[in-house]
Design an enzyme around this catalytic site. Structure first.
Site, PDB file in Angstrom:
ATOM      1  N   CYS A  35      61.925  -4.545  61.966  1.00 18.34           N
ATOM      2  CA  CYS A  35      62.231  -4.630  60.710  1.00 18.34           C
ATOM      3  C   CYS A  35      62.580  -5.714  60.308  1.00 18.34           C
ATOM      4  O   CYS A  35      62.383  -6.577  59.424  1.00 18.34           O
ATOM      5  CB  CYS A  35      63.900  -3.655  60.408  1.00 18.34           C
ATOM      6  SG  CYS A  35      64.559  -4.164  61.430  1.00 18.34           S
ATOM      7  N   SER A  55      65.669   9.863  62.037  1.00 23.07           N
ATOM      8  CA  SER A  55      63.597  10.828  61.251  1.00 23.07           C
ATOM      9  C   SER A  55      62.676  11.473  61.472  1.00 23.07           C
ATOM     10  O   SER A  55      63.181  12.175  62.543  1.00 23.07           O
ATOM     11  CB  SER A  55      63.299   9.066  61.437  1.00 23.07           C
ATOM     12  OG  SER A  55      60.932   9.378  61.192  1.00 23.07           O
ATOM     13  N   GLU A  64      75.708  -4.557  61.386  1.00 18.54           N
ATOM     14  CA  GLU A  64      76.321  -3.950  62.974  1.00 18.54           C
ATOM     15  C   GLU A  64      75.879  -4.451  64.151  1.00 18.54           C
ATOM     16  O   GLU A  64      76.155  -6.022  63.829  1.00 18.54           O
ATOM     17  CB  GLU A  64      74.807  -2.924  62.542  1.00 18.54           C
ATOM     18  CG  GLU A  64      74.994  -1.425  61.940  1.00 18.54           C
ATOM     19  CD  GLU A  64      74.010  -0.603  61.887  1.00 18.54           C
ATOM     20  OE1 GLU A  64      72.940  -0.926  62.985  1.00 18.54           O
ATOM     21  OE2 GLU A  64      73.570   0.694  61.998  1.00 18.54           O
ATOM     22  N   VAL A  88      63.839  -0.093  52.076  1.00 20.95           N
ATOM     23  CA  VAL A  88      64.479  -0.405  50.389  1.00 20.95           C
ATOM     24  C   VAL A  88      64.540   0.165  49.373  1.00 20.95           C
ATOM     25  O   VAL A  88      65.782   0.585  48.809  1.00 20.95           O
ATOM     26  CB  VAL A  88      64.304  -1.808  50.272  1.00 20.95           C
ATOM     27  CG1 VAL A  88      64.279  -2.188  48.257  1.00 20.95           C
ATOM     28  CG2 VAL A  88      64.162  -3.109  50.535  1.00 20.95           C
ATOM     29  N   GLU A  90      70.841  -1.271  56.079  1.00 22.77           N
ATOM     30  CA  GLU A  90      69.848  -1.858  57.051  1.00 22.77           C
ATOM     31  C   GLU A  90      68.462  -1.546  56.960  1.00 22.77           C
ATOM     32  O   GLU A  90      67.959  -0.520  57.191  1.00 22.77           O
ATOM     33  CB  GLU A  90      69.929  -1.276  58.412  1.00 22.77           C
ATOM     34  CG  GLU A  90      71.726  -1.713  59.318  1.00 22.77           C
ATOM     35  CD  GLU A  90      71.841  -3.496  59.606  1.00 22.77           C
ATOM     36  OE1 GLU A  90      70.796  -3.841  59.448  1.00 22.77           O
ATOM     37  OE2 GLU A  90      73.084  -3.675  60.318  1.00 22.77           O
ATOM     38  N   ASN A  93      62.047   3.910  64.591  1.00 26.13           N
ATOM     39  CA  ASN A  93      60.737   2.760  64.904  1.00 26.13           C
ATOM     40  C   ASN A  93      61.889   2.559  66.229  1.00 26.13           C
ATOM     41  O   ASN A  93      61.774   3.024  67.769  1.00 26.13           O
ATOM     42  CB  ASN A  93      60.440   1.805  64.555  1.00 26.13           C
ATOM     43  CG  ASN A  93      61.850   1.258  63.451  1.00 26.13           C
ATOM     44  OD1 ASN A  93      63.204   1.303  63.110  1.00 26.13           O
ATOM     45  ND2 ASN A  93      62.195  -0.430  63.402  1.00 26.13           N
TER      46      ASN A  93
END
Ligand code: NDP
Length: 485
Positions: A285, A179, A459, A231, A251, A154
């Site tokens: 997220c 990704s 972070e 997750v 994260e 994202n």
């Protein structure tokens, strides 16, 4: 086939572009059109090994530099990123489908902020002196070594920069795997860092799916893994890292609550709910996807929300007037469509949206469900798309207990004009980030991360330094050694 934004090679390793066509092909799709815009190759075991060897070599010399010199490289890279913000934003828009209106301000710009912030901090990373009578001890803040970064699709360049900046500032090196869905912009970060003076091998980018990620994590040369992802992936990655007792930052996902009390400013609350559900087509997220509205404000909220959503400009994300783009991939579009069907099936009331647009690309309308109950699938699972679930509540106590009844704990928000209530509620919400009369702020100065299943570690902010360094304690005896025999 011609590819309009083909990078010089699939990987950036040891200070240079690297290709290995023996790796499986990785087509890069423009989500706004469905067309293939680049074709890369996944990293072979040889590429993975080369990246790790280069990172291990580079790290030794890099960590020996004064922090100020490391910082200078990072701040130079920040300046280059800012100079090239438009080109980087256009690339990010083509790769992710996010409107240029967003990427121009939120992606490379946020990456540059991280490089600048941690670049400035690099010279300040010290230990402490601990007096012990006539003896003493001191601590040295040491880097961990080779770090692995694994990114979600994202915010590709932001995620890569948020991991690289504190890691490199502390004297680590990094191998980053973007990704598979959005492999392009992290390569540009690697090239920029090299141009800014990062030694070869300090920051490497290699392409791959989960298999490459797994190979990186299990390698004995790796000291730390920082993952941004879901997750389930977090569980697997953290468990694998635990075998080698490697440090982790996780994260992960969320299903965050946004509490809107009847005394809230309606316009601000609607704005917050829009930002927290539809920016980046809902692929964020921290999104506040469970919107709890106090009953007296419920219908005015839904009316105003519907009016404002009708003003969304949905279309070509490269057009700066567009403020709502496609989903990042067809696979994600299908997942979200599945959740919309589930919402209808389980009896939620569709207020607006819910359909795929009849045009090429992976466009889905901004979607709002009302009359959602806590047990519905759309109120429990992370959807990661433009789907808002609106739930009614009566009392503060009730709203808090329902908001916290989730295994996730990434973020939460509260809209109210009652200052005491705002802080009382923020204190009790189980989340890594809480927003008061706002949503989805993420300045680099403030720590960012999740509670409960949403993650481990932080972070950004000074807190990130703790997760990319370790302390060595040196004990010093000034007098004679008193041994028992
Ligand atoms: P995934 O968990 O599917 O993937 C994340 C990354 O992990 C990808 O690079 C993926 O590779 C890689 N991966 C998958 N399996 C493994 C494995 N076994 N070992 C090592 N690496 C692996 O997440 P998405 O990319 O779908 O991103 C969306 C998720 O990310 C959402 O849950 C969202 O909430 C979360 N997220 C969290 C953020 C935060 O800061 N808390 C910010 C942004 C997103 P590949 O995809 O190439 O196969």
């Amino acid at each position: 086939m011609t590819h309009p934004i083909q990078p010089p090679a699939s990987h950036f390793v040891d200070g240079d572009w690297l290709e290995d066509t023996a790796g499986d092909p990785l087509p890069v799709i423009d989500p706004a059109t469905g067309a293939e815009i680049a074709r890369l190759h996944l990293a072979t075991p040889a590429v993975v090994d080369k990246a790790l060897a280069a990172a291990a070599r580079a790290q030794r010399d890099w960590s020996a530099l004064p922090g100020r010199e490391r910082g200078r490289v990072l701040t130079r890279a920040a300046a280059l990123m800012r100079e090239r913000n438009r080109a980087l934003s256009e690339l990010e828009t083509r790769d992710t489908g996010k409107p240029l209106q967003e990427t121009l301000v939120a992606d490379a710009a946020s990456g540059a902020d991280a490089l600048e912030y941690f670049g400035g901090m690099a010279g300040t990373l010290t230990g402490e002196h601990i007096p012990l009578g006539e003896n003493w001890a001191y601590t040295i803040r040491e880097p961990l070594g080779v770090c692995v970064g694994i990114g979600a699709w994202n915010y590709p360049i932001q995620i890569a920069s948020w991991k690289a900046a504190p890691a490199l500032a502390c004297g680590n090196s990094m191998v980053f795997k973007p990704s598979e869905t959005t492999p392009l912009s992290a390569l540009q970060l690697a090239a920029i860092l090299a141009e800014a003076g990062a030694p070869p091998g300090l920051f490497n980018v290699i392409q791959g799916a989960g298999e490459v990620g797994a190979r990186l994590i299990t390698d004995h040369r790796v000291a730390k893994v920082s993952l941004t992802g879901s997750v389930p992936t977090g569980r697997t990655v953290a468990a694998t890292a635990a075998e080698g007792m490697k440090h982790v930052t996780m994260e992960l996902g969320g299903k965050s609550p946004l509490l809107i009390f009847e005394d809230a400013d309606l316009e601000d609350a609607v704005g917050g709910a829009i930002l927290g559900n539809f920016y980046s087509s809902g692929q964020i997220c921290t999104n506040g996807t469970r919107v709890f509205v106090q009953r007296p404000l419920l219908e005015p909220f839904l009316t105003r929300l519907t009016e404002r959503l009708a003003r969304a400009v949905i279309g070509d994300p490269m057009d700066e007037a567009t403020n709502f783009g496609p989903m990042a991939s067809e696979a994600q579009l299908r997942i979200v469509e599945g959740y919309i069907a589930k919402g209808l099936e389980e009896g939620a009331r569709l207020v607006i949206g819910g359909r795929r647009l009849g045009r090429p690309g992976f466009f889905l309308e901004p979607t709002v469900f009302a009359d959602v109950t806590d047990d519905m699938t759309i109120a429990r699972e992370e959807i990661f798309g433009p789907v808002m679930a609106v739930l009614a509540f009566d009392t503060e106590e009730e709203a808090l207990s329902r908001a916290n009844a989730t295994p996730f704990g990434l973020a939460a928000g509260v809209f109210t004009r009652d200052i005491a209530r705002a802080h009382r509620v923020a204190a009790r919400l189980e989340a890594g980030s809480c927003y008061v009369n706002s949503y989805n702020d993420a300045p680099v100065e403030a720590p960012f991360g999740g509670a409960k299943l949403s993650g481990v570690g932080r972070e950004n902010g000074r807190a990130a330094i703790e997760h990319y360094s370790q302390l060595k304690t040196v004990y010093v005896r000034m007098g004679p050694v008193e041994a028992p025999f």
